[in-house]
Design an enzyme around this catalytic site. Structure first.
Site, short mmCIF file in Angstrom:
data_model
loop_
_atom_site.label_atom_id
_atom_site.label_comp_id
_atom_site.label_asym_id
_atom_site.label_seq_id
_atom_site.Cartn_x
_atom_site.Cartn_y
_atom_site.Cartn_z
N HIS A 82 0.57 -7.52 4.02
CA HIS A 82 0.84 -8.96 3.92
C HIS A 82 0.90 -9.34 2.45
O HIS A 82 0.10 -8.89 1.64
CB HIS A 82 -0.27 -9.76 4.61
CG HIS A 82 -0.02 -11.24 4.52
ND1 HIS A 82 0.87 -11.89 5.34
CD2 HIS A 82 -0.50 -12.17 3.67
CE1 HIS A 82 0.92 -13.16 5.01
NE2 HIS A 82 0.09 -13.36 4.00
N ASP A 161 -3.89 -21.53 14.44
CA ASP A 161 -3.54 -21.56 13.02
C ASP A 161 -2.24 -22.33 12.81
O ASP A 161 -2.10 -23.09 11.85
CB ASP A 161 -3.40 -20.15 12.44
CG ASP A 161 -2.83 -20.22 11.03
OD1 ASP A 161 -3.52 -20.75 10.14
OD2 ASP A 161 -1.66 -19.82 10.83
N ARG A 168 -2.79 -29.12 7.75
CA ARG A 168 -3.21 -28.92 6.34
C ARG A 168 -2.07 -29.24 5.40
O ARG A 168 -2.27 -29.81 4.32
CB ARG A 168 -3.68 -27.47 6.14
CG ARG A 168 -5.03 -27.17 6.77
CD ARG A 168 -5.30 -25.68 6.77
NE ARG A 168 -5.19 -25.09 5.47
CZ ARG A 168 -4.76 -23.84 5.24
NH1 ARG A 168 -4.44 -23.05 6.24
NH2 ARG A 168 -4.69 -23.37 4.02
N SER A 183 -6.58 -18.41 7.75
CA SER A 183 -5.24 -18.62 8.31
C SER A 183 -4.44 -17.31 8.29
O SER A 183 -3.90 -16.86 9.31
CB SER A 183 -4.53 -19.70 7.47
OG SER A 183 -3.16 -19.71 7.70
N LYS A 187 -3.74 -14.32 11.76
CA LYS A 187 -2.42 -13.83 12.19
C LYS A 187 -2.30 -12.32 11.99
O LYS A 187 -1.80 -11.60 12.85
CB LYS A 187 -1.31 -14.55 11.40
CG LYS A 187 -1.18 -16.01 11.79
CD LYS A 187 -0.21 -16.76 10.92
CE LYS A 187 -0.75 -17.00 9.54
NZ LYS A 187 -0.29 -18.19 8.85
N1 URA Z 1 -0.07 -18.61 4.29
C1 URA Z 1 -0.70 -18.78 5.47
O1 URA Z 1 -0.33 -18.17 6.46
N2 URA Z 1 -1.74 -19.63 5.52
C2 URA Z 1 -2.17 -20.33 4.46
O2 URA Z 1 -3.13 -21.07 4.58
C3 URA Z 1 -1.51 -20.16 3.22
C4 URA Z 1 -0.46 -19.28 3.18
#
Ligand code: URA
Length: 434
Positions: A82, A161, A168, A183, A187
């Protein structure tokens, strides 16, 4: 239990229990808790913070709000990567074929472009015919057959999320380390890999503008992954100028194919090799980073990584002749060179502004769901520290629209500065967390 008391507690900086965190996550996801109370809690969290335990519990609650992919039936070690998002960051398109050619399996789910940053799915979709959405059985069949897939993230991955992130985004509560870490990790962990490598970007084009912030985010995420029983490492990489020379969708696929054919630019390859080394050492396929880098270089030199990419593209329905002959990945028909008005050295290339210029050219979306111009974007001819003379080309902008081309050129001109003294290119790998 009620949400009012939970907000009150966090307002006074008291730690929330597992039950309270789950109550908030479940209640907000199913619509029982309204936006105004969830917003108040997020703002309280923003100011009062979450400790490591609360951050872990929030991650777990969001992860459990949806489905997790069970990769256990696929033989071998499953690896994932990621990046916190950057400009010109096409490392997944090179890293995944490298590790697949070395025997790791990767069932990668990626996203689309967000704000000034590009998205792997948009990039891949510039290969004609290539699909990124699959039924479960086809998804697994592609990983088994090719060792890799890069698909769009499905809606049932961490739905909590999705909802909380959208809130957010409009309540100025994105830039908090605990909220970002939970967050991202909710995922990533749902995607079921055994080993993870995280690329935390730092600089003008990144969420985290400072090295200290990036380090904190990296440590938090690695800690969460390890607590979940995964092997994980992170690198912190500079994003104070774009990675590589090409920015845009088809343009970045093209630069990735150059890289897989052994002609990648040095900054891009440095990050790719560092990411590959983290994975190969953490799963025990290499003893040292040096040995791991050698394996990755060999995967490229032998053509095996390119073959892996070709197989994956074909299995995803894409026309592999575009990989064989990357010149078929055409840039948009209109182009405009950006020339230097003075002599000196490239001093700075503001990454966020460059990303916004690329978006303005048509390579990104101004509003959700907008179609993108696959050949739009920017190709740089210079990077920080390079000398320039008056009239020398610094970059070329591509677009299918005259209006967008001009808008992008105006933005890009403001992103680049030329100084009299030679600037040192920024150090690329700023740190590592294991
Ligand atoms: N990417 C995400 O998936 N979540 C965040 O809070 C910031 C960047």
């Amino acid at each position: 239990m009620n949400i009012y008391d939970i907000i009150e507690k966090k307002k006074h900086s008291q730690p929330l229990s597992e039950e309270e965190i789950s109550y908030f996550v479940e209640g907000y996801t199913n619509g029982d808790i309204p936006d105004y109370q969830a917003s108040a809690l997020l703002m309280a969290i923003y100011f009062a913070g979450l400790d490591k335990e609360e951050t872990f519990l929030l991650t777990k609650a969001m992860l459990e709000s949806g489905e997790s992919v069970d990769l256990s039936k696929i033989p071998g070690i499953k690896a994932d990567k990621h990046s916190t998002g950057g400009v010109g960051d096409k490392t997944s398109l090179i890293l995944i074929p490298i590790i697949a050619s070395l025997g790791l399996k990767s069932a990668k789910m990626s996203g689309r472009g967000l704000g000034h940053t590009g998205g792997t799915i948009d990039k891949l979709e510039s290969i004609p015919g290539l699909k990124t959405s699959f039924e479960r059985d086809s998804f697994f069949a592609i990983v088994e057959k090719c060792g890799a897939i890069i698909a769009s993230q499905t809606a049932n991955i961490a739905p909590a999320d999705k909802k909380i992130y959208a809130l957010r985004d409009v309540t100025a509560t994105v830039d908090n380390v605990s909220l970002i870490a939970s967050s991202i990790m909710s995922k990533k962990l749902a995607c079921g890999a055994d080993a993870l490598v995280l690329d935390v970007k730092c600089g003008s084009g990144a969420f985290m503008k400072t090295e200290q912030g990036a380090q904190e985010l990296a440590s938090e995420m690695v800690g969460i992954a390890k607590r979940m029983g995964k092997s994980a490492k992170a690198i912190i990489t500079d994003m104070s100028q774009p990675l590589g020379y090409y920015i845009g969708n088809a343009l970045e696929v093209k630069e990735s194919i150059y890289a897989l054919k052994g002609n990648g630019p040095s900054d891009l390859m440095e990050v790719v090799y560092a990411l590959a080394s983290c994975l190969l050492t953490s799963v025990g396929m290499a003893e040292t980073d040096e040995a791991a880098e050698e394996m990755s270089r060999e995967a490229i030199a032998s053509g095996k990584a390119l073959d892996s990419f070709k197989h994956m593209v074909e299995a995803q329905g894409g026309d592999a002749s575009y990989i064989q002959d990357e010149s078929k990945l055409a840039a948009s028909r209109l182009s405009l060179p950006l020339k230097s008005s003075k002599a000196g050295y490239i001093e700075a290339i503001n990454c966020e502004e460059t990303g916004l210029a690329s978006l303005a050219s048509g390579a990104g979306r101004q509003v959700i769901g907008e179609s993108i111009d696959p050949g739009a974007g920017i190709v740089f001819s210079k990077k920080i520290g390079d000398p320039v003379g008056i009239g020398d080309e610094i970059a070329t902008i591509y677009s299918s629209s005259e209006e967008k081309l001009m808008a992008a050129a105006e933005k890009l001109a403001l992103a680049i500065s030329v100084g009299e003294n030679k600037a040192d290119p920024p150090k690329l790998i700023l740190g590592k967390v294991e």
